[in-house]
Design a protein around this motif. Structure first.
Motif, PDB file in Angstrom:
ATOM      1  N   ASP A   1       0.809  -1.223   0.000  1.00  0.00           N
ATOM      2  CA  ASP A   1       0.000   0.000   0.000  1.00  0.00           C
ATOM      3  C   ASP A   1       0.842   1.273   0.000  1.00  0.00           C
ATOM      4  O   ASP A   1       0.295   2.372  -0.079  1.00  0.00           O
ATOM      5  CB  ASP A   1      -0.957   0.003   1.185  1.00  0.00           C
ATOM      6  CG  ASP A   1      -0.234  -0.049   2.518  1.00  0.00           C
ATOM      7  OD1 ASP A   1       0.865  -0.624   2.598  1.00  0.00           O
ATOM      8  OD2 ASP A   1      -0.774   0.498   3.495  1.00  0.00           O
ATOM      9  N   ARG A   2       2.162   1.137   0.057  1.00  0.00           N
ATOM     10  CA  ARG A   2       3.040   2.316   0.069  1.00  0.00           C
ATOM     11  C   ARG A   2       4.013   2.329  -1.106  1.00  0.00           C
ATOM     12  O   ARG A   2       4.957   3.101  -1.117  1.00  0.00           O
ATOM     13  CB  ARG A   2       3.794   2.385   1.394  1.00  0.00           C
ATOM     14  CG  ARG A   2       2.850   2.632   2.564  1.00  0.00           C
ATOM     15  CD  ARG A   2       3.570   2.686   3.849  1.00  0.00           C
ATOM     16  NE  ARG A   2       4.152   1.362   4.093  1.00  0.00           N
ATOM     17  CZ  ARG A   2       4.892   1.050   5.131  1.00  0.00           C
ATOM     18  NH1 ARG A   2       5.173   1.935   6.029  1.00  0.00           N
ATOM     19  NH2 ARG A   2       5.368  -0.162   5.270  1.00  0.00           N
ATOM     20  N   LEU A   3       3.790   1.492  -2.109  1.00  0.00           N
ATOM     21  CA  LEU A   3       4.660   1.439  -3.287  1.00  0.00           C
ATOM     22  C   LEU A   3       4.166   2.444  -4.325  1.00  0.00           C
ATOM     23  O   LEU A   3       3.019   2.359  -4.776  1.00  0.00           O
ATOM     24  CB  LEU A   3       4.678   0.028  -3.880  1.00  0.00           C
ATOM     25  CG  LEU A   3       5.279  -1.056  -2.987  1.00  0.00           C
ATOM     26  CD1 LEU A   3       5.018  -2.440  -3.576  1.00  0.00           C
ATOM     27  CD2 LEU A   3       6.764  -0.833  -2.765  1.00  0.00           C
ATOM     28  N   HIS A   4       5.017   3.396  -4.691  1.00  0.00           N
ATOM     29  CA  HIS A   4       4.647   4.477  -5.606  1.00  0.00           C
ATOM     30  C   HIS A   4       5.930   5.141  -6.111  1.00  0.00           C
ATOM     31  O   HIS A   4       7.011   4.863  -5.597  1.00  0.00           O
ATOM     32  CB  HIS A   4       3.787   5.520  -4.878  1.00  0.00           C
ATOM     33  CG  HIS A   4       4.498   6.099  -3.693  1.00  0.00           C
ATOM     34  ND1 HIS A   4       4.342   5.606  -2.424  1.00  0.00           N
ATOM     35  CD2 HIS A   4       5.422   7.093  -3.596  1.00  0.00           C
ATOM     36  CE1 HIS A   4       5.122   6.278  -1.590  1.00  0.00           C
ATOM     37  NE2 HIS A   4       5.798   7.191  -2.282  1.00  0.00           N
ATOM     38  N   VAL A   5       5.787   6.023  -7.081  1.00  0.00           N
ATOM     39  CA  VAL A   5       6.900   6.846  -7.569  1.00  0.00           C
ATOM     40  C   VAL A   5       6.695   8.252  -7.014  1.00  0.00           C
ATOM     41  O   VAL A   5       5.753   8.943  -7.395  1.00  0.00           O
ATOM     42  CB  VAL A   5       6.952   6.889  -9.112  1.00  0.00           C
ATOM     43  CG1 VAL A   5       8.043   7.849  -9.582  1.00  0.00           C
ATOM     44  CG2 VAL A   5       7.181   5.502  -9.691  1.00  0.00           C
ATOM     45  N   THR A   6       7.543   8.663  -6.094  1.00  0.00           N
ATOM     46  CA  THR A   6       7.433  10.008  -5.515  1.00  0.00           C
ATOM     47  C   THR A   6       7.875  11.044  -6.539  1.00  0.00           C
ATOM     48  O   THR A   6       8.944  10.925  -7.132  1.00  0.00           O
ATOM     49  CB  THR A   6       8.285  10.132  -4.237  1.00  0.00           C
ATOM     50  OG1 THR A   6       7.830   9.165  -3.283  1.00  0.00           O
ATOM     51  CG2 THR A   6       8.184  11.527  -3.640  1.00  0.00           C
ATOM     52  N   LEU A   7       7.033  12.058  -6.717  1.00  0.00           N
ATOM     53  CA  LEU A   7       7.348  13.160  -7.621  1.00  0.00           C
ATOM     54  C   LEU A   7       7.861  14.377  -6.860  1.00  0.00           C
ATOM     55  O   LEU A   7       8.735  15.089  -7.342  1.00  0.00           O
ATOM     56  CB  LEU A   7       6.100  13.560  -8.417  1.00  0.00           C
ATOM     57  CG  LEU A   7       5.536  12.481  -9.328  1.00  0.00           C
ATOM     58  CD1 LEU A   7       4.156  12.880  -9.823  1.00  0.00           C
ATOM     59  CD2 LEU A   7       6.486  12.222 -10.492  1.00  0.00           C
ATOM     60  N   ARG A   8       7.298  14.612  -5.678  1.00  0.00           N
ATOM     61  CA  ARG A   8       7.699  15.782  -4.882  1.00  0.00           C
ATOM     62  C   ARG A   8       7.318  15.557  -3.436  1.00  0.00           C
ATOM     63  O   ARG A   8       6.180  15.214  -3.133  1.00  0.00           O
ATOM     64  CB  ARG A   8       6.998  17.030  -5.421  1.00  0.00           C
ATOM     65  CG  ARG A   8       7.301  18.320  -4.684  1.00  0.00           C
ATOM     66  CD  ARG A   8       8.640  18.901  -5.104  1.00  0.00           C
ATOM     67  NE  ARG A   8       8.794  20.271  -4.622  1.00  0.00           N
ATOM     68  CZ  ARG A   8       9.810  20.658  -3.864  1.00  0.00           C
ATOM     69  NH1 ARG A   8      10.767  19.817  -3.541  1.00  0.00           N
ATOM     70  NH2 ARG A   8       9.896  21.906  -3.463  1.00  0.00           N
TER      71      ARG A   8
END
Length: 180
Positions: A37-44
Motif C-alpha cells: 500500500d506504500r509502493l509508488h513513484v514520488t514526484l515531490r
C-alpha cells in the motif's frame, strides 16, 4: 500535514513487485520492507505544509497535463550514502515516458515546508522497496533480476504521511487525473 505527491502503481505492477520482494523479505528480514500500500513513484516531497501547497501541486498537474505516463520497470538499484558509502535504499526503476520529468520539474516549483524549490539532485523515477535500518545488516549487493513489467499511471495522488512507531501511514488527500 506532511505532504508528498506520487504516481500510484497499477495492481499488476504491484503484484510483480510483491512477487519479487517476498522471498527477499524472508532472506533479509533486517531490512525495512515497504508494504504494497506504500509502493509508488514520488514526484515531490513537501513536508509540513498547508492546503495552499496542495492547491499548487494540483495546478502543476493540470498545467502539465501529460496524459497517462507509461513506464517499464526493469531494473534494481540502490541509493548510497555518499559516493562510496553503504547502500541505504533499495529500489526498482526503469524507463518512463519523458513527461514524468516535466511533471516532476513543475512540481519542483512548489516550495516545500522550508520554502525551498527544486530537487536536491537529478530526478530518478523509482519505487522504493526497502531501506536499511539504522542498526542491522546491509542491503545486499547481489540480488535477483526484476522481471520487466510495463504499465502506466493515469493520476497523481497527493498524500499525507503520518509517522507512527510502525512506520508511515499514508492517506490520499487528493487524486489528480493526468488527462490532456
Amino acid at each position: 500535514m506532511r505532504v508528498f505527491a506520487a504516481l500510484p502503481m497499477p495492481s499488476h505492477v504491484l503484484d510483480a513487485m510483491q512477487a519479487w520482494m517476498e522471498p527477499l523479505r524472508r532472506e533479509h528480514p533486517h531490512l525495512k520492507w515497504v508494504g504494497r500500500d506504500r509502493l509508488h513513484v514520488t514526484l515531490r516531497f513537501l513536508g509540513d505544509v498547508g492546503e495552499e501547497h496542495m492547491d499548487m501541486l494540483e495546478r502543476a498537474v493540470e498545467e502539465c497535463g501529460p496524459g497517462e505516463i507509461g513506464f517499464e520497470l526493469n531494473r534494481v538499484g540502490r541509493f548510497r550514502r555518499g559516493r562510496r558509502g553503504p547502500a541505504t535504499v533499495l529500489w526498482i526503476g526503469g524507463r518512463f515516458d519523458p513527461a514524468v520529468e516535466e511533471l516532476a520539474l513543475r512540481m519542483g516549483e512548489v516550495p516545500d515546508g522550508r520554502g525551498r524549490k527544486g530537487r536536491p539532485g537529478p530526478f530518478v523515477p523509482h519505487v522504493t522497496v526497502a531501506r536499511k535500518r539504522r542498526r542491522g545488516g546491509e542491503i545486499p549487493e547481489e540480488l535477483p533480476d526484476f522481471e520487466p513489467v510495463a504499465g502506466s499511471a493515469d493520476r497523481v495522488e497527493i498524500y499525507n504521511s503520518r509517522l507512527t512507531p510502525r512506520g508511515p501511514e499514508y492517506t490520499v488527500l487528493r487524486s489528480c487525473g493526468l488527462q490532456r
